[in-house]
Design a protein around this motif. Structure first.
Motif, PDB file in Angstrom:
ATOM      1  N   GLU A   1     112.248  48.740  63.393  1.00  0.00           N
ATOM      2  CA  GLU A   1     111.802  47.970  62.225  1.00  0.00           C
ATOM      3  C   GLU A   1     111.975  46.474  62.453  1.00  0.00           C
TER       4      GLU A   1
ATOM      5  N   LYS B   1     116.210  53.307  64.434  1.00  0.00           N
ATOM      6  CA  LYS B   1     115.293  53.042  63.306  1.00  0.00           C
ATOM      7  C   LYS B   1     115.284  51.551  62.965  1.00  0.00           C
ATOM      8  N   LEU B   2     116.467  50.967  62.836  1.00  0.00           N
ATOM      9  CA  LEU B   2     116.565  49.541  62.511  1.00  0.00           C
ATOM     10  C   LEU B   2     115.953  48.679  63.609  1.00  0.00           C
TER      11      LEU B   2
ATOM     12  N   LYS C   1     123.754  60.482  64.485  1.00  0.00           N
ATOM     13  CA  LYS C   1     123.229  59.899  63.251  1.00  0.00           C
ATOM     14  C   LYS C   1     123.268  58.369  63.328  1.00  0.00           C
ATOM     15  N   GLU C   2     124.368  57.817  63.841  1.00  0.00           N
ATOM     16  CA  GLU C   2     124.483  56.365  63.991  1.00  0.00           C
ATOM     17  C   GLU C   2     123.462  55.843  65.002  1.00  0.00           C
TER      18      GLU C   2
ATOM     19  N   SER D   1     109.862  58.688  64.356  1.00  0.00           N
ATOM     20  CA  SER D   1     109.806  57.226  64.378  1.00  0.00           C
ATOM     21  C   SER D   1     108.355  56.777  64.492  1.00  0.00           C
TER      22      SER D   1
ATOM     23  N   TYR E   1     114.569  62.629  65.941  1.00  0.00           N
ATOM     24  CA  TYR E   1     114.271  61.691  64.866  1.00  0.00           C
ATOM     25  C   TYR E   1     112.794  61.319  64.933  1.00  0.00           C
TER      26      TYR E   1
ATOM     27  N   GLY F   1     120.594  57.236  65.780  1.00  0.00           N
ATOM     28  CA  GLY F   1     119.287  57.355  65.139  1.00  0.00           C
ATOM     29  C   GLY F   1     119.043  56.236  64.145  1.00  0.00           C
ATOM     30  N   GLN F   2     120.084  55.874  63.379  1.00  0.00           N
ATOM     31  CA  GLN F   2     119.967  54.778  62.411  1.00  0.00           C
ATOM     32  C   GLN F   2     119.755  53.447  63.123  1.00  0.00           C
ATOM     33  N   GLN F   3     120.499  53.216  64.205  1.00  0.00           N
ATOM     34  CA  GLN F   3     120.324  51.968  64.957  1.00  0.00           C
ATOM     35  C   GLN F   3     118.930  51.895  65.573  1.00  0.00           C
TER      36      GLN F   3
ATOM     37  N   GLU G   1     122.957  67.534  64.385  1.00  0.00           N
ATOM     38  CA  GLU G   1     123.258  66.113  64.253  1.00  0.00           C
ATOM     39  C   GLU G   1     124.764  65.891  64.121  1.00  0.00           C
TER      40      GLU G   1
END
Length: 158
Positions: free
Chosen positions: A56, A52-53, A45-46, A8, A6, A48-50, A40
Motif C-alpha cells: 500500500e 500489506k502495508l 500474521k505480522e 494481495s 495472503y 502478512g500485515q507488514q 497462521e
C-alpha cells in the motif's frame, strides 16, 4: 513448518516461518513444498500485515525476523540486499564491488535468483549495470511494479 497465504494486489502470497523467523515467501506460480502445514502463526500474521502495508506504500522497512537458508555467500548477499534503501536500485556489479570481488557479478546474480524471501529481502532493487530490469522470480512485470511503488513513478527501461 507453518505457511499461510495472503491475498494481495500482486496475487496470492504464501509466507512460511520456522521458530519465529520468516524462511520463505512464495508467489502463486511457485511450487510449495509438500511438508508445509497451512495455519497462521503470530509471526506470519505480522509478516502478512507488514507486506500489506508495504504494498500500500505505507511501510518502507520490514521488521520481522528472517532466516533464509543458503550458502554463506548467499547469506552475505541477502544481508547486503537488506541494506539497499527503499526507493533505490543498485547493479549486480555494484554489489560485487562492495564485497571486494568485482568479477563476481554473475555469482551475485545467482545468489539474488536464489533469494527465498523476495520482497522482504529486496532483490527487486538490483538491476543490470545498464539500468535494465533483469530476471526476477515473480516476473519482470512484478519487479517493475515494485520499483514503481517504491519510486512513486513509472519505471522505464533505459
Amino acid at each position: 513448518m507453518p505457511i499461510y497465504f495472503y491475498e494481495s494486489d500482486i496475487g496470492k502470497i504464501g509466507i512460511a516461518e520456522n521458530c519465529g523467523r520468516i524462511t520463505n515467501l512464495y508467489f502463486s506460480s511457485d511450487m510449495i513444498p509438500q511438508n508445509m502445514q497451512i495455519y497462521e502463526t503470530p509471526v506470519l500474521k505480522e509478516a502478512g500485515q507488514q507486506l500489506k502495508l508495504y504494498l500500500e506504500g505505507r511501510l518502507k522497512k520490514f521488521t520481522v525476523l528472517l532466516n533464509p537458508e543458503g550458502t554463506a555467500f548467499m547469506k552475505q548477499m541477502w544481508s547486503l540486499l537488506c541494506e539497499i534503501p527503499y526507493g533505490t536500485t543498485v547493479s549486480y556489479m555494484d554489489l560485487a564491488i562492495k564485497i571486494g570481488k568485482p568479477n563476481a557479478a554473475r555469482a551475485v546474480g545467482l545468489a539474488n535468483s536464489r533469494n527465498p524471501i523476495p520482497i522482504l529481502i529486496p532483490c527487486h532493487r538490483v538491476i543490470g549495470t545498464n539500468g535494465s530490469l533483469t530476471g526476477y522470480r515473480g516476473g519482470i512485470e512484478l519487479k517493475k511494479k515494485l520499483l514503481e511503488l517504491e519510486n512513486g513513478k513509472e519505471y522505464g527501461y533505459f
